[in-house]
Design an enzyme around this catalytic site. Structure first.
Site, PDB file in Angstrom:
ATOM      1  CD  GLU A 166      -2.891  -1.204   2.340  1.00  0.00           C
ATOM      2  OE1 GLU A 166      -2.799  -0.318   3.213  1.00  0.00           O
ATOM      3  OE2 GLU A 166      -3.740  -2.123   2.396  1.00  0.00           O
ATOM      4  CD  GLU A 364      -3.350  -6.375   3.694  1.00  0.00           C
ATOM      5  OE1 GLU A 364      -4.260  -5.678   4.214  1.00  0.00           O
ATOM      6  OE2 GLU A 364      -2.152  -6.064   3.742  1.00  0.00           O
TER       7      GLU A 364
END
Length: 460
Positions: A166, A364
C-alpha cells in the site's frame, strides 16, 4: 452450486513484520517509526498496546508455520522488517535477523507454504525517519541497498517478492491525514513522499532484474473502488477526482509507467506539484512488474461537493468530493466501514480492462470484529460472519476469473489475530484467535472452513 477455482491457486493469508513479530531482548532489532510512536504517542493506540506485544511470530514461528500447514495453506505473505535486518537503516546487518528470516523461509518451504515476501510495510527505521524518511532522496538509495541485501540473502529460495505494501498509505496517512507517524498535515510533502516511494519501488525492481534471480517481483496495492452517488455529471466528476487522487496517482505510475495528465494539471493549478525530474519519469516509464497484489476491504462512495473548500485550509483530495453515505449500505460496525463484496469483482474487471490483465492475486481481504470472545463456544470462535464474508467475496472473484481475469490466488488478512495500526487488538481478523493474556493461538471455525475450501479448491 459449487464454486471451483483453477489449479494451481494460491491459498493463504497475509501479515507483516511489525504487526506480528514482537520483540525479544536479544533480537538485535533497531527501532522503527511504529516502535517509537506506540511508546511516545501511546494515547493514540487502543488500550496502549505497543509493538513490543504483537503476535509473537518471532518466538513462535515454528508452531505458527505448523498451524498454517494444519489448515492447508500453500502460501503466506509477510514482510521483512527493515529495522530488524539493518538496525540503523543503512550499514551493518543484524546476524540474529538473518538467522530468523532464513529459519522462517526454510520452515515455510519445508511445510509446503510458498513464502511471499514484502520488503516494506509502513515501517521506516527511525534513524532514516530522522533524516526525513521518504521525503529525503537519500532514503531511496538506502531502501535500494536494503532491497539488494534481501535479494542476496534470501533470493535463492524466495520466488515471490513485493517492494511495498500500500504505497499510498505512508504518504496519505503519515503526511496528510494525521493517522500515522510523523503526523504531518501537508499535501505537497505527502505528494513528495508518494513520488519517492514510487522511485524506490522502481530502483528495487531494477536491482532485482540486474541480479537475474529466477523469481517474480511486484507490489501490493490498496485499491478502493469509487462509486458516484448518481449519474449526475457533478457526481461523476467527484468520483473521477477521488479515483484520480487515491488510485490512479499511484496505479498508473506503476502499471502504465506514467502519471495521469489530469493529476499534473490539477496539482500545477493549486501549486502542489512536487519536484519531479525527467530522469524520474524515465525510470518510472522503464519499470515493469510481474505480479500485482490487491488489498480490498471497502468501497468509496462519493458525491459532488456541497460547500466551497476553505481557501486558507489544507489542500487535499477532499476539496473535490464529499463522502456519500448511501442509504441501506451494509456495515461492519466494528470498523465503521461498508461491506461490499461486489467491489472485488469490479477491481478484477478494472485490472482486466485498464491494466492489460496483468497477473494478480488478492493480497488482503478480511473482516475485523470487535469482541469476538462473545462468539466462543466450546473453546472455539464461531465466526460464521467471517465464513459468509469469505464466501461472498470469493464468489464474486470466481465470477471475474471465469470472465478472463488473471487472478492467481487469495490471501485473507490475517493468519493469527494481529496488532493493527492504532487499533492494536481492538478488532480481530485471524483464522486463529490470539489470547492476549497467555499467548495461546486457537483455530476459529473460519480456519477449519478455509482448510476444507483449500483441500476442495472451492466450496458449495
Amino acid at each position: 452450486m459449487k464454486i471451483e477455482f483453477p489449479k494451481p491457486f494460491f491459498w493463504g493469508a497475509a501479515s507483516s513484520a511489525t504487526q506480528s513479530e514482537g520483540r525479544q531482548l536479544t533480537d538485535g532489532k533497531g527501532e522503527n517509526i511504529w516502535d517509537y510512536a506506540s511508546k511516545e504517542y501511546n494515547h493514540r493506540f487502543y488500550e496502549g498496546v505497543t509493538t513490543e506485544d504483537t503476535s509473537y511470530f518471532y518466538r513462535d514461528y515454528q508452531q505458527d508455520i505448523q498451524k498454517m500447514q494444519d489448515i492447508s495453506f500453500n502460501s503466506f505473505r509477510t514482510s521483512i522488517s527493515w529495522s530488524r535486518l539493518i538496525p540503523n537503516g543503512t550499514g551493518a546487518v543484524n546476524p540474529e535477523a538473518v538467522i530468523f528470516y532464513n529459519n522462517i523461509i526454510n520452515e515455510m518451504i519445508a511445510k509446503g507454504v510458498e513464502p511471499f515476501i514484502n520488503l516494506y510495510h509502513f515501517d521506516m527505521p527511525m534513524p532514516l525517519q530522522k533524516k526525513g524518511g521518504f521525503e529525503n532522496k537519500e532514503v531511496i538509495e538506502a531502501y535500494k541497498q536494503y532491497a539488494k541485501t534481501c535479494f542476496e540473502l534470501f533470493g535463492d529460495r524466495v520466488t515471490y517478492w513485493f517492494t511495498f505494501n500500500e504505497p499510498m498509505i505512508p504518504a496519505e496517512a503519515g503526511y496528510l491525514h494525521d493517522r500515522h507517524y510523523p503526523y504531518v498535515v501537508d499535501f505537497k510533502r505527502a505528494a513528495m513522499v508518494l513520488h519517492n516511494i514510487i522511485l524506490a519501488h522502481c530502483e528495487a525492481v531494477k536491482v532485482y532484474r540486474e541480479m537475474k534471480l529466477a523469481g517474480k517481483i511486484g507490489i501490493i496495492m490498496d485499491v478502493i473502488p469509487v462509486y458516484p452517488r448518481s449519474q449526475n455529471p457533478a457526481d461523476l466528476d467527484a468520483a473521477e477526482m477521488a479515483d484520480l487522487f487515491y488510485t490512479k496517482s499511484v496505479n498508473d505510475a506503476i502499471l502504465k509507467g506514467k502519471y495521469p495528465t489530469r493529476l499534473k494539471e490539477v496539482l500545477e493549478e493549486y501549486d502542489q506539484l512536487p519536484e519531479v525530474t525527467v530522469a524520474d519519469l524515465a525510470l518510472i516509464a522503464a519499470t515493469k512488474i510481474d505480479l500485482l497484489g490487491i488489498n480490498y476491504y471497502r468501497p468509496r462512495r462519493v458525491k459532488a461537493k456541497e460547500g466551497v473548500p476553505n481557501p486558507k485550509g489544507v489542500f487535499s483530495p477532499e476539496w473535490f468530493f464529499d463522502e456519500y453515505v448511501m442509504p441501506g449500505r451494509r456495515m461492519n460496525t466494528s470498523r465503521g466501514i461498508e461491506i461490499y463484496p461486489r467491489g472485488i469483482y469490479d477491481i478484477a474487471k478494472k485490472i482486466q480492462v485498464e491494466y492489460d490483465n496483468i497477473d494478480w492475486f488478492v493480497s488482503e481481504n478480511g473482516i475485523g470484529i470487535e469482541g469476538e470472545e462473545a462468539f466462543i463456544e466450546e473453546g472455539i470462535v464461531q465466526d460464521d460472519y467471517r465464513i459468509d464474508f469469505l464466501k461472498e467475496h470469493l464468489t464474486y472473484l470466481n465470477q471475474a476469473m471465469k470472465e478472463g481475469s488473471n487472478c492467481l490466488g487469495y490471501h485473507m488478512w490475517t493468519f493469527v489475530d494481529c496488532w493493527s495500526w492504532g487499533n492494536a487488538y481492538k478488532n480481530r481478523y485471524g483464522f486463529y484467535r490470539l489470547d492476549l493474556a497467555t499467548g495461546e493461538k486457537t483455530v476459529k471455525k473460519s480456519g477449519l472452513w478455509f482448510k476444507e475450501t483449500v483441500e476442495n479448491n472451492g466450496f458449495d
